[in-house]
Scaffold this active site. Structure first.
Site, PDB file in Angstrom:
ATOM      1  N   GLU A  81     -98.107 -30.547 -13.017  1.00 15.96           N
ATOM      2  CA  GLU A  81     -97.558 -30.138 -14.324  1.00 15.96           C
ATOM      3  C   GLU A  81     -96.268 -29.354 -14.124  1.00 15.96           C
ATOM      4  O   GLU A  81     -96.186 -28.495 -13.245  1.00 15.96           O
ATOM      5  CB  GLU A  81     -98.575 -29.285 -15.080  1.00 15.96           C
ATOM      6  N   THR A 256     -89.296 -48.457 -21.743  1.00 21.44           N
ATOM      7  CA  THR A 256     -90.456 -48.653 -20.881  1.00 21.44           C
ATOM      8  C   THR A 256     -89.898 -48.939 -19.488  1.00 21.44           C
ATOM      9  O   THR A 256     -88.708 -49.230 -19.329  1.00 21.44           O
ATOM     10  CB  THR A 256     -91.289 -49.870 -21.305  1.00 21.44           C
ATOM     11  N   LYS A 259     -91.208 -53.635 -18.406  1.00 22.24           N
ATOM     12  CA  LYS A 259     -90.813 -54.911 -18.998  1.00 22.24           C
ATOM     13  C   LYS A 259     -89.709 -55.511 -18.114  1.00 22.24           C
ATOM     14  O   LYS A 259     -89.982 -55.839 -16.976  1.00 22.24           O
ATOM     15  CB  LYS A 259     -90.422 -54.694 -20.457  1.00 22.24           C
ATOM     16  N   ARG A 265     -96.259 -49.726 -15.285  1.00 27.68           N
ATOM     17  CA  ARG A 265     -96.340 -49.419 -16.710  1.00 27.68           C
ATOM     18  C   ARG A 265     -95.955 -47.963 -16.907  1.00 27.68           C
ATOM     19  O   ARG A 265     -96.513 -47.070 -16.263  1.00 27.68           O
ATOM     20  CB  ARG A 265     -97.759 -49.629 -17.248  1.00 27.68           C
TER      21      ARG A 265
END
Ligand SMILES: *Cc1c(COP(=O)(O)O)cnc(C)c1O
Length: 448
Positions: A81, A256, A259, A265
């Protein structure tokens, strides 16, 4: 069909996991096969499906083995984080370097000053930008969903449509015009003049033409709007020089990474503005996400490294050449395409012109039986529901990765025509399926 079979018998125990951490798999058997034969068999069947079918969903691609190896690595085990140099957990030294590499490569790829590579998906990137830029109820302009937009651009079923106030512009609807089916920049200007949106959005999921980012910026400036491009579909074409860049015109760019960029992903936010970059960072974490997917960020870095190679420019160019050939071959056979063609990686076939009875849903299901994987899609001036539609969307990014060239796409156009004119006839579809499989066999098996 593959010999591997999987029992989904509900009487069988759901969990067949055998090996634990550190337990070696027997020789010749993968850790997954040894530990979970059911999932291993399903993965093997999916790999086989990908090999035996023509992947023409415009938003899909085949990531490299290197991308998948990074994504399957031990980086999945770590909480990181925060951002490089500013983590909330110990032990992040290598993660800092991985994320910094991903950021630096992303900036180089798109020629911009700041990148946030943590969004888990395109939708997550968009949500973070919306948190950073909007107060609840704020107005933004985007394209009408049925004209090629994305759910996150103001659909009534998405948070962007429930908590914000979307106003919409359109495509040119007059079929006698040369630019029929292209963006109607006058309607963009009109909707901005009338509603004074805080943000003007461009970037689409089913738009086959080049976007004029400079023209969008002129309109945004005239009406005091922030310009946001969601280039989820065309990012790889931009990176590969086959579509103009949104920089320096856009204040923020989201995308994204899976693609046309051919990565894992995921999503990403880009900007040239230092203040906006800070706001996007806090909107991603802690605004909308927790720990970053560091294994995915490593895979993004690997993909961006691949995208920076000269061979990726050739790929992007070939994606477009393949789509243009597919478009030409289908139009020669009498098919009507939205905007009468394409400038990019996708085409939209309006089935009503050739067969008023045929829905996109039926067309996609016949094509699937023939081994051609595409999706039903709304088309401009849609008259059917989004669950039936009057069109199909066909893209070339995945086929181009497999190595198909323009002449192969001409062959594929012939397959598609035979299926669509068959009225679902099983004999025709089976014959096409055999031809599809022999075409697939002419290309190397996909890795991983
Ligand atoms: C695909 C897409 C998205 C969403 O990406 P996900 O990773 O599926 O969340 C957002 N915007 C546009 C324009 C897209 O095409």
């Amino acid at each position: 069909m593959p010999s591997l079979s999987v029992s989904l018998d509900p009487a069988k125990p759901l969990l067949s996991v055998k090996a634990g951490v550190g337990e070696p798999a027997p020789a010749g058997v993968s850790a997954l096969q040894a530990s979970d034969p059911e999932i291993a068999a399903l993965v093997a069947q999916e790999k086989d499906r990908q090999h035996r079918t023509l992947e023409m969903i415009a938003s899909e691609n085949h990531a490299s083995h290197a991308v998948m190896e990074a994504q399957g690595s031990c980086l999945t085990n770590k909480y990181a984080e925060g951002y490089p140099g500013k983590r909330y957990y110990s032990g992040c030294a290598f993660h800092d370097e991985v994320e910094t590499l991903a950021i630096e490569r992303a900036k180089r790829l798109f020629g911009c000053g700041y990148a946030n590579v943590q969004p888990h998906s395109g939708a997550s990137a968009n949500l973070a930008v919306q948190l950073a830029l909007f107060d609840p109820g704020d107005t933004f302009a985007a394209i009408e969903l049925s004209d090629g937009g994305h759910l996150t651009h103001g659909s009534p079923v998405n948070l962007s449509g429930k908590w914000l106030n979307p106003v919409t512009y359109n495509l040119v609807t007059d079929e006698s015009r040369e630019d029929w089916g292209h963006l109607d920049y006058d309607s963009v200007d009109r909707v901005c003049a009338e509603h004074k949106p805080k943000v003007l959005m461009t970037g689409y999921s089913a738009y086959p033409r080049t976007i004029d980012f400079a023209r969008f910026r002129e309109i945004a400036d005239r009406h005091g709007a922030i310009l946001w491009a969601d280039v989820a579909h065309i990012a790889g074409l931009i990176a590969g020089g086959a579509h103009p860049s949104p920089f320096p015109h856009c204040h923020v760019v989201t995308t994204t990474t899976h693609k046309t960029l051919r990565g894992p992903r995921g999503g990403m936010i880009l900007t040239d503005d230092a203040d906006l970059a800070k706001r996007f960072n806090s909107a991603v974490f802690p605004g909308t996400q927790g720990g970053p997917l560091m294994h995915v960020i490593a895979a993004k870095a690997v993909a961006f490294g691949e995208d920076l190679q000269p061979s990726f420019r050739a790929y992007a160019e070939q994606v477009v050449a393949n789509a243009k050939r597919l478009a030409g071959e289908l139009m020669d056979r009498g098919y009507k395409l939205a905007s009468n063609g394409t400038d990019n990686h996708l085409i939209l076939v309006d089935l009503r012109a050739t067969d008023p009875e045929l829905t996109g849903k039926d067309a996609a299901s016949w094509l699937e039986r023939a081994g051609i994987i595409a999706n039903m899609n709304t088309v401009p001036n849609e008259t059917r529901s989004p669950f039936k539609t009057s069109g199909i969307r066909l893209g070339t990014p995945a086929l181009t990765t497999r190595g198909l060239r323009a002449d192969d796409l001409a062959e594929v156009a012939g397959f598609i025509d035979r299926v669509l004119t068959s009225r679902g006839d099983a004999a025709v579809i089976d014959a096409v399926r055999a031809d599809v499989e022999s075409l697939c066999d002419r290309f190397p098996r996909l890795s991983a």
